[in-house]
Design a protein around this motif. Structure first.
Motif, PDB file in Angstrom:
ATOM      1  N   ALA A   1       0.829  -1.202   0.000  1.00 49.02           N
ATOM      2  CA  ALA A   1       0.000   0.000   0.000  1.00 49.02           C
ATOM      3  C   ALA A   1       0.868   1.260   0.000  1.00 49.02           C
ATOM      4  O   ALA A   1       1.927   1.288   0.627  1.00 49.02           O
ATOM      5  N   ARG A   2       0.407   2.289  -0.731  1.00 46.15           N
ATOM      6  CA  ARG A   2       1.132   3.555  -0.723  1.00 46.15           C
ATOM      7  C   ARG A   2       1.101   4.121   0.688  1.00 46.15           C
ATOM      8  O   ARG A   2       0.046   4.214   1.316  1.00 46.15           O
ATOM      9  N   THR A   3       2.256   4.469   1.171  1.00 48.59           N
ATOM     10  CA  THR A   3       2.399   4.860   2.573  1.00 48.59           C
ATOM     11  C   THR A   3       3.254   6.113   2.685  1.00 48.59           C
ATOM     12  O   THR A   3       4.301   6.216   2.040  1.00 48.59           O
ATOM     13  N   ALA A   4       2.779   7.061   3.466  1.00 50.33           N
ATOM     14  CA  ALA A   4       3.585   8.257   3.722  1.00 50.33           C
ATOM     15  C   ALA A   4       4.469   8.000   4.937  1.00 50.33           C
ATOM     16  O   ALA A   4       4.095   7.249   5.841  1.00 50.33           O
ATOM     17  N   LEU A   5       5.633   8.613   4.934  1.00 52.38           N
ATOM     18  CA  LEU A   5       6.559   8.448   6.056  1.00 52.38           C
ATOM     19  C   LEU A   5       6.868   9.830   6.617  1.00 52.38           C
ATOM     20  O   LEU A   5       7.393  10.690   5.915  1.00 52.38           O
TER      21      LEU A   5
ATOM     22  N   ARG B   1      15.688   9.916   2.945  1.00 53.88           N
ATOM     23  CA  ARG B   1      14.571   9.906   1.988  1.00 53.88           C
ATOM     24  C   ARG B   1      14.264   8.443   1.662  1.00 53.88           C
ATOM     25  O   ARG B   1      14.592   7.926   0.603  1.00 53.88           O
ATOM     26  N   ILE B   2      13.627   7.781   2.597  1.00 50.12           N
ATOM     27  CA  ILE B   2      13.431   6.332   2.530  1.00 50.12           C
ATOM     28  C   ILE B   2      12.279   5.968   1.611  1.00 50.12           C
ATOM     29  O   ILE B   2      12.364   5.012   0.847  1.00 50.12           O
ATOM     30  N   ALA B   3      11.198   6.730   1.669  1.00 50.98           N
ATOM     31  CA  ALA B   3       9.992   6.417   0.906  1.00 50.98           C
ATOM     32  C   ALA B   3       9.751   7.515  -0.137  1.00 50.98           C
ATOM     33  O   ALA B   3      10.217   8.639   0.028  1.00 50.98           O
TER      34      ALA B   3
ATOM     35  N   ILE C   1       0.192   5.932   7.204  1.00 50.71           N
ATOM     36  CA  ILE C   1       1.275   6.824   7.601  1.00 50.71           C
ATOM     37  C   ILE C   1       2.169   6.128   8.622  1.00 50.71           C
ATOM     38  O   ILE C   1       1.687   5.602   9.630  1.00 50.71           O
ATOM     39  N   ALA C   2       3.471   6.114   8.347  1.00 49.52           N
ATOM     40  CA  ALA C   2       4.447   5.651   9.340  1.00 49.52           C
ATOM     41  C   ALA C   2       5.153   6.890   9.896  1.00 49.52           C
ATOM     42  O   ALA C   2       5.435   7.829   9.155  1.00 49.52           O
TER      43      ALA C   2
END
Lengths: 560, 450
Positions: A75-79, A93-95, A135-136
């Motif tokens: 799933a598209r996930t914001a970090l 800049r991991i994601a 969101i992580a």
């Protein structure tokens, strides 16, 4: 009855054990697009004509999360990161959707720069506008102070209640912010698919009347209950090799130092057992080139398997990384590593004559006789496997050490035995063992060692406690456990150990692991006096305790 | 691009005493900071593990009285061994530069070592440098000692060696331990001008240190053209250090190391364990690895807090002019001293060991030879805290000694062994032959140190 099911890349194996005996095994092709279906088909095969209610425990090892992460289809996930002072933000800049917030926590857990409400709001509004539902959140030193991550989580809940949130401090709490951020991110990425999978399995088992506990195999070779895997699905990554290693543990049941080599069609996977227990990677699992905080076995893979094609070219012998089909002796189109070993050892395997012809053809291209050609292939394969194994020993011997005692008493790896698993083990392992100068075992159950390993693996649980008596508090890296230290003067290493053990016991109860608490081990116990001026103002402790990977009590071994 | 080598050895199980500045806690927060940043996972950094230095590595630099075992504990051997691991990695071309974050420190340890002084027993930098020279053939080396305390041990070890440029900036010896490091300490006659001291006024800021770096240290390095630059990296110029009075910041340390670009850095002092060390160590790693450190600063950092005194900068201008002049005259001075000769230059010296309460007197002779940097003879008598006295007679032959001088020194050692001469221990340090011996006159035994 105990059931273990291991999903592999090409096929899925299942075993059913009754009173320590293997009474049924099933093999089916893996349908990667519907792994739940494959697992249930194997389960039905195992249960045919048996009472599902008699099953005591079911353990599943699946590639679902591994595949999701490898194909980047999660799933598209914001970090959202609070990197604080230190490396430039660009390093994190991991994601693709990474948001940076100002703020800083120091190594003692002191918030030296607060996060700004307006910045959080801007980030969450943007995430919402882009329609990202997961969101992580991770802050540097959130393992020493969770409040910053919690503040952000509260703001998300208020501004974007539909979003689901994973916090770094809830996934992993050891030092290493980037690994914590990656772990939280991958956890969020894989959760929706995993939960869908877990729902289907639970529902299907219910329909079959199977009421036994269902556990999932983790990367560390231990299990966790399916219901708890929903919180940290990413821990199930790389459970395949863990299943094989636990299979070797189950077949050997010796407190030895051993190499477990799983020789498949095109690859060989190697794991180490130290005193009969699988060795873990000190760096955590490496996923898509990024290190995580996930406990995983130390594994090495080599693109060399029984079906690897061999060829000759102007005096040279080459083992390629390609597979064109099974070995020539089993009807394959070209000479393979297996053919060379069989030829070299003078074994009559399958269509031996056909294998000899293919070997002779490849040998001719190298300008060699078939015998020397096969010998050269064998030599090259053993050399490469041997070098890889020796490299693992050296790495273990040179693990980072930060105490004088550890450097002065550097450990040496002394190998006791070699365990072979996988299709080509029988051909290759005897010669490899000879080269390493140790005895070997390719057990009659080696072909189902992976599923067996899953069936008999026990739960694992690790807890890390950090305590600071000057601040009169302690933190534990699971489920947000923290507490105050009422008597800081009397809080010594012994008290820190006890507190860690109590937390472990509390968590073990919910994981069906209480019966293994008597085998709790202290992995690390360090204490530091804090001196300011010339007097002691407090102590800092770190204590790591765990229930290590092992076999369930009910399993008493299978006959050789 | 090659990575920066990093060897982190905090000796979490070693302290001089429980509340001593050199205690287990010293690098605890540095550990937290480095590992939380994930520094060891970066492609720009490669982590190394220490090993034990061998007795021979110690004997190449020191005369340990009564023996190496009595002076260098396992912790010291691991710290020194850590610097050797970094040296090997650098010489093998595995790394572009390397930083050994090790303790216990070493820059106050001198050639003759009777015990601990200034928290140091054996000199990690000198052991590393002599190892590099012996094993890899380096000859011309520059050491920049950036510790707040004068690096008197390293200075003494290289005081007679014109191939090693030793530069130390430190808080003025009139205000701080060890009370030396003045501009007139320029080197023994055969090596005059290759010892450069820069005493700094208390409260000197980033600006002052970078000022003297640009105007004196970098020009000296440019002219000396060393094959290797070593930073003897103390971290106690920091504004929060409890044992000194300077106003240097982590940002200043990063900039210093960016401009200095040392090949190898070895941790020395620095005792602000919580408010300085984590940040300075990280800043130094980032500078050496070529990582932008503008986001790296202490939590209480205020760029406007410290302003340099213009009078201090004028004073630094004068020191820079004087020391450049001293350095540039060195060849002439050396030639004149040797020509004028007596054949031996000699001097005496008193040394105090603050940690172990030892008073040592030395008589030093160095042969003045037109063809080489010749041998030294040190007669040392140390009075220990409870009155016992130990006497040592030490013959030190440098690696680049001419054969005539070398034979002469070996003869002198043999003669001393035969005659006794009142010393409890007689030592031979023949770096040219990598031959190290210790003669115990009480037991009348000679041992070769391997």
């Amino acid at each position: 009855m105990h059931i273990g099911i291991d999903v592999g890349g090409t096929s899925t194996d299942g075993v059913l054990l009754h009173r320590g005996e293997l009474v049924q095994s099933v093999k089916k092709p893996s349908r990667q697009e519907d792994l739940a279906e494959t697992i249930l088909a194997v389960l039905d095969g195992l249960l045919e004509g048996r009472d599902a209610g008699a099953v005591r425990r079911l353990v599943i090892s699946t590639t679902l999360v591994t595949n999701l992460l490898a194909t980047q289809k999660g799933a598209r996930t914001a970090l959202i990161l609070v990197p604080g002072r230190g490396l430039p933000f660009d390093f994190y800049r991991i994601a693709p959707d990474t948001y940076f917030l100002k703020g800083n926590i120091d190594f003692r857990g002191k918030v030296t720069e607060p996060v700004e409400e307006a910045e959080i709001e801007r980030a969450v509004a943007d995430i919402r506008a882009r329609g990202i539902g997961r969101i992580a959140v991770a802050a540097k030193f959130s393992n020493r102070n969770r409040t910053v991550e919690q503040e952000i989580a509260r703001a998300i809940k208020r501004l974007y209640p539909e979003a689901t949130v994973v916090l770094g401090s809830e996934t992993a709490n050891r030092l290493n912010f980037p690994r914590r951020a990656v772990t939280a991110y991958y956890s969020a990425v894989t959760a929706p698919e995993w939960n869908g999978f877990a729902d289907r399995i639970e529902e299907a088992l219910h329909r079959r009347g199977l009421k036994a506990p269902v556990d999932i195999l983790k990367a560390d070779g231990g299990t966790m209950p399916l219901v708890l895997s929903r919180e940290n699905p990413v821990e199930t990554v790389f459970s395949g090799p863990a299943a094989s290693a636990m299979g070797a543990v189950a077949l050997s049941r010796r407190k030895e130092n051993a190499v477990v080599i799983d020789i498949g069609g095109t690859t060989s996977d190697i794991a180490l057992l130290i005193d009969g227990e699988p060795l873990h990677a000190s760096g955590g699992a490496l996923i898509n080139g990024r290190l995580t905080h996930i406990n995983a076995l130390a594994l090495r893979s080599l693109a060399l398997g029984g079906d690897s094609a061999v060829k000759g070219e102007s005096g040279r012998v080459e083992i390629t990384a390609e597979r064109f089909g099974p070995a020539a002796c089993f009807g394959g189109p070209v000479a393979t590593v297996s053919d060379a070993f069989a030829c070299h050892r003078g074994l009559k395997l399958g269509e031996a004559e056909r294998a000899r012809e293919k070997i002779a053809a490849a040998a001719a291209a190298a300008g060699l006789e078939p015998g020397p050609f096969a010998a050269a292939v064998v030599e090259q394969a053993l050399e490469r496997l041997g070098a890889l194994i020796q490299g693992m020993f050296r790495e273990w011997e040179n693990e980072p050490a930060y105490k004088v005692w550890e450097i002065v008493h550097r450990r040496r790896f002394r190998l006791d035995r070699l365990y072979g698993i996988g299709g080509a083990a029988e051909l290759i392992v005897p010669l490899l063992a000879d080269r390493l100068g140790v005895p070997y075992l390719v057990h009659r159950l080696a072909p189902v060692a992976n599923a067996l390993g899953a069936a008999v693996a026990r739960p694992t649980l690790a807890v890390s406690l950090y305590a600071d008596t000057q601040q009169k508090r302690y933190l534990v890296d699971r489920e947000g456990i923290e507490g105050s230290i009422d008597n800081p003067e009397g809080f010594r290493l012994e008290e820190a150990r006890k507190t860690a053990a109590q937390c472990l016991a509390r968590l073990a109860a919910a994981r069906g692991a209480a019966q293994y608490l008597n085998d709790t081990r202290v992995i690390l116990a360090e204490q530091f006096n804090m001196i300011r001026g010339f007097s002691r103002v407090g102590k800092i402790f770190r204590v790591d305790v765990q229930i290590a990977p092992g076999l369930i009590d009910e399993f008493e071994g299978v006959a050789d | 691009m090659k990575p920066t080598g990093l060897l982190f050895f905090p000796a979490f199980d070693w302290a001089i005493s429980p509340s001593h500045p050199e205690r287990e806690e010293r690098l605890l927060y540095t550990r937290d900071q480095i590992f939380e940043e994930g520094i060891m996972d970066l492609p720009q950094v490669r982590e190394y593990q220490p090993r034990l230095a061998e007795a021979r590595d110690i004997a190449r630099v020191h005369f340990c009285v009564p023996s190496i075992k009595d002076i260098a504990s396992e912790a010291h051997l691991v710290a020194a061994g850590g610097s050797l691991v970094m040296a090997d990695a650098f010489a093998a071309g595995e790394i572009k530069n390397g930083f050994a974050i090790i303790r216990p420190p070493g820059h106050h340890a001198m050639t003759v070592a009777h015990g601990n002084r200034g928290f140091c027993n054996i000199n990690n930098e000198a052991i590393m440098i002599e190892y590099l020279r012996r094993k890899y053939g380096y000859r011309r080396i520059a050491i920049v000692d950036t510790d707040v305390h004068h690096g008197d041990g390293t200075q003494e070890i290289y005081y007679h060696d014109p191939d090693v440029l030793f530069i130390s900036f430190h808080q003025d010896g009139r205000t701080l331990y060890p009370g030396s490091g003045f501009v007139e300490e320029m080197g023994a006659p055969p090596a005059v001008g290759t010892t450069i001291n820069i005493p700094l006024a208390p409260y000197t800021t980033d600006e002052g240190i970078l000022y003297v770096l640009d105007r004196l240290i970098l020009p000296l390095l440019e002219e000396f053209k060393p094959e290797l630059v070593v930073n003897s990296a103390g971290q106690d110029n920091h504004y929060s250090d409890p044992l000194a009075n300077m106003r240097f910041t982590a940002t200043g340390y990063a900039e210093l190391n960016r401009r200095l670009a040392p090949d190898l850095a070895v941790l020395e002092g620095g005792y602000s364990v919580e408010t300085a060390l984590p940040y300075i160590n990280l800043a130094l790693i980032m500078a050496m690895a070529g990582i932008d450190s503008s986001n790296m600063r202490e939590p209480d950092y205020d760029p406007a807090a410290f302003k340099e005194d213009p009078g201090n900068l004028a004073r630094l201008d004068r020191i820079a002019a004087l020391q450049l002049e001293n350095f540039r005259r060195r060849e002439d001075e050396r030639a004149a001293a040797i020509k004028k000769g007596p054949p031996f230059y000699s001097t005496t010296r008193q040394i105090y060991y603050d940690t172990d309460h030892i008073r040592e007197s030395q008589q030093i002779k160095q042969r003045l030879c037109p063809n080489c940097c010749s041998y030294r003879v040190i007669a040392s008598a140390a009075v220990h805290a409870y009155g016992q006295i130990s006497r040592a007679l030490c013959f030190s032959i440098p690696l680049y000694c001419c054969s005539a001088c070398r034979e002469e020194a070996r003869d002198a050692y043999r003669q001393a062994v035969q005659e006794g001469g009142g010393a409890d221990y007689i030592y031979l340090q023949d770096r040219a032959a990598d031959d190290y011996r210790r003669f115990d006159s009480r037991g009348d035994t000679e041992e070769t140190i391997n």
